[in-house]
Design a protein around this motif. Structure first.
Motif, short mmCIF file in Angstrom:
data_model
loop_
_atom_site.label_atom_id
_atom_site.label_comp_id
_atom_site.label_asym_id
_atom_site.label_seq_id
_atom_site.Cartn_x
_atom_site.Cartn_y
_atom_site.Cartn_z
N THR A 325 0.85 -1.18 0.00
CA THR A 325 0.00 0.00 0.00
C THR A 325 0.88 1.23 0.00
O THR A 325 1.93 1.27 0.67
CB THR A 325 -0.94 0.02 1.22
OG1 THR A 325 -1.76 1.18 1.17
CG2 THR A 325 -0.17 0.03 2.54
N GLU A 326 0.49 2.23 -0.78
CA GLU A 326 1.22 3.49 -0.89
C GLU A 326 2.71 3.27 -1.16
O GLU A 326 3.58 3.95 -0.62
CB GLU A 326 1.03 4.33 0.38
CG GLU A 326 -0.42 4.73 0.63
CD GLU A 326 -0.60 5.58 1.87
OE1 GLU A 326 0.41 5.80 2.57
OE2 GLU A 326 -1.72 6.03 2.13
N GLY A 327 2.99 2.28 -2.00
CA GLY A 327 4.37 2.01 -2.41
C GLY A 327 5.21 1.26 -1.41
O GLY A 327 6.42 1.10 -1.61
N LEU A 328 4.61 0.78 -0.31
CA LEU A 328 5.35 0.07 0.73
C LEU A 328 4.86 -1.36 0.86
O LEU A 328 3.65 -1.61 0.76
CB LEU A 328 5.20 0.78 2.08
CG LEU A 328 5.78 2.19 2.21
CD1 LEU A 328 5.40 2.77 3.57
CD2 LEU A 328 7.29 2.18 2.05
N ASN A 329 5.79 -2.29 1.09
CA ASN A 329 5.41 -3.65 1.44
C ASN A 329 5.02 -3.68 2.92
O ASN A 329 5.78 -3.21 3.78
CB ASN A 329 6.57 -4.61 1.20
CG ASN A 329 6.87 -4.78 -0.28
OD1 ASN A 329 5.96 -4.71 -1.12
ND2 ASN A 329 8.13 -5.01 -0.62
N ILE A 330 3.84 -4.23 3.22
CA ILE A 330 3.29 -4.19 4.57
C ILE A 330 2.95 -5.61 5.03
O ILE A 330 2.38 -6.40 4.27
CB ILE A 330 2.02 -3.32 4.64
CG1 ILE A 330 2.33 -1.89 4.19
CG2 ILE A 330 1.44 -3.33 6.05
CD1 ILE A 330 3.25 -1.12 5.11
#
Length: 389
Positions: A325-330
Motif C-alpha cells: 500500500t502506498e508504495g510500501l510492502n506491509i
C-alpha cells in the motif's frame, strides 16, 4: 501537569548512565499529579503497592520499575520526569570554581536530564554567581535541540542550582523550560512551559529504605519486571506489554498501540472487542477469506495461518498476510481471540517491510500478555484516561 514527588533514593552503583550503568532504589512518600489533556482533566497517583521501586540507567536510557508488579504507563509518566535527581551532579563543572567562572554544559549530560533521546544543538552555559560557606550557586541558560520518539524538540532553558563544594552534590535546583515540539510517533505537536523546583539532601538514617525493606534485585532488570500493564475495565481485559508499546488512541470501541523505540516506529496494533460471531463459529479458512476481502487490492499473499489455544485457554486464530500500500510492502497480522463472555476480541498488527526484522514477533508477545478480567460493572476505560495523547 501539576504534581509533587517526594522520595528517598539510594544509589547502589554510581556512574554516568552511559559508559557505567547507574543502579538504585527509590521509596516514594508522595507521588501524585493532575493532568489536563485538551478539555479533559484526570489525576494519577502511584498505587500503594508500588511505592518502592528500583531504577536502572544504561546507554542513556532511564528505566524505573517494580520488582513485584507491573507499573502502568500513567505511573511511568508520573515518575520519569525531567531533572532526574540521579543525574543532577553531571551539571557541575569538572574543575575548581571561582566567582564568575563559566563552563559549557556537555551534550552527554542533557538527554536524561531533559527527557530527550539525542542532542543535535546545545548552547547551554553555566556561570558561578555566588560562593559562600562551602556552597556555590550557578545560573545556566541557553538553547537545546534534540530528538525524542520521532519528534524534534526545541528548548529554551534557564535554571539556577546550588551545590556542596565538599562532596559535589547539587542540593537545590529551580528550572524553567520552554519546549516547542513537532509531531512524533506518539504525541501531537505542542508548545509547553515547564517549571520545576527540587531540593535534595542527605538523610543520616533512612526512613523508607531501611535494610529490611530492600527487595532482592537483578540488574539489568529482567524483561518481566519492565513490562507495563494496560487495563480496560469497560473492555473486560488487560494487557501486560513491552514498555515500547504506547497507547495513542483509547476509545470505547478501539485501543491503538504503537511500538516505538530509538530506532523509530516499528509497528502498530489496533485492538477492539466485537459482539458479533467470533472464532468459535468462524473457521480458519473463512477467517483467511475475510482478511483477503478486507485487504482488497492491497493483498499480496498469505505467509501463515494458525489455529491455536491462547494463554487464557481460549481458541485463537492468527493470519499473517503480506501486501502493498502506498508504495510500501506491509505485513498485516490478524488475530481473533475467543472471549469467556459473548463476542470476541480482534487485534490487527501492521508492520512495514523495513521494520519487520526489528519487530521480532512482538505481536506474539503482546497477545501472550492479554488476559480477561472478572466481570465488573462498566466503567470508564482503565488506566489511560486521556482519550488521545
Amino acid at each position: 501537569m501539576d504534581g509533587q514527588l517526594a522520595y528517598e533514593e539510594r544509589v547502589l552503583q554510581a556512574g554516568n548512565g552511559r559508559a557505567t550503568a547507574i543502579q538504585g532504589l527509590r521509596a516514594y512518600r508522595t507521588a501524585a499529579a493532575q493532568f489536563q489533556v485538551g478539555d479533559k482533566t484526570f489525576q494519577v497517583q502511584l498505587r500503594p503497592e508500588v511505592m518502592r521501586l528500583a531504577f536502572y540507567m544504561a546507554e542513556g536510557q532511564f528505566t524505573i520499575f517494580s520488582p513485584d508488579r507491573p507499573l502502568t504507563r500513567d505511573e511511568v509518566d508520573l515518575l520519569d520526569v525531567i531533572a532526574n535527581s540521579i543525574l543532577l551532579d553531571q551539571l557541575l563543572p569538572s574543575q575548581p570554581v571561582r566567582l564568575g567562572f563559566t563552563w559549557e554544559i556537555p551534550d552527554d549530560a542533557l538527554p536524561g536530564l531533559l527527557g530527550l533521546e539525542s542532542i543535535t544543538e546545545n548552547t547551554l552555559q553555566g556561570r558561578v554567581t555566588q560562593i559562600t560557606e562551602g556552597y556555590a550557586e550557578a545560573e545556566v541558560s541557553g538553547k537545546v535541540q534534540g530528538r525524542v520518539m520521532g519528534a524534534t524538540s526545541q528548548m529554551q532553558v534557564a535554571m539556577r542550582f546550588r551545590w556542596s563544594l565538599m562532596d559535589r552534590r547539587v542540593t537545590a535546583l529551580a528550572l524553567a523550560l520552554r519546549d516547542n515540539r513537532t509531531a512524533g510517533y506518539v504525541d501531537s505537536p505542542f508548545q509547553g512551559t515547564v517549571r520545576l523546583q527540587l531540593t535534595r539532601q542527605r538523610r543520616p538514617e533512612p526512613q523508607l529504605l531501611t535494610p529490611g525493606q530492600i527487595p532482592t534485585l537483578t540488574f539489568p532488570p529482567p524483561e518481566e519486571q519492565t513490562r507495563l500493564v494496560y487495563r480496560s475495565d469497560a473492555g473486560g481485559f488487560q494487557v501486560l506489554h513491552d514498555r515500547r508499546w504506547y497507547v495513542v488512541t483509547d476509545t470505547p470501541d478501539m485501543v491503538v498501540f504503537r511500538l516505538v523505540d530509538q530506532r523509530g516506529l516499528l509497528g502498530q496494533c489496533n485492538l477492539a472487542r466485537s459482539d458479533s460471531q467470533g472464532p468459535v463459529q468462524l473457521s480458519l479458512a473463512a477467517f483467511q477469506n475475510n482478511v483477503r476481502q478486507t485487504l482488497g487490492s492491497n493483498f499480496g499473499q498469505f505467509l501463515g495461518a494458525d489455529e491455536m489455544e491462547s494463554p487464557t485457554g481460549h481458541r485463537l486464530l492468527r493470519i499473517h498476510a503480506l501486501g502493498r500500500t502506498e508504495g510500501l510492502n506491509i505485513h498485516w497480522i490478524y488475530y481473533l481471540l475467543g472471549s469467556p463472555r459473548d463476542g470476541y476480541y480482534a487485534a490487527v498488527f501492521t508492520v512495514d517491510d523495513t521494520s519487520w526484522p526489528l519487530f521480532d514477533e512482538a505481536d506474539r508477545k503482546f497477545i501472550d500478555g492479554f488476559h480477561f478480567l472478572e466481570p465488573t460493572p462498566a466503567t470508564a476505560s482503565g488506566t489511560s484516561p486521556a482519550v488521545s495523547r
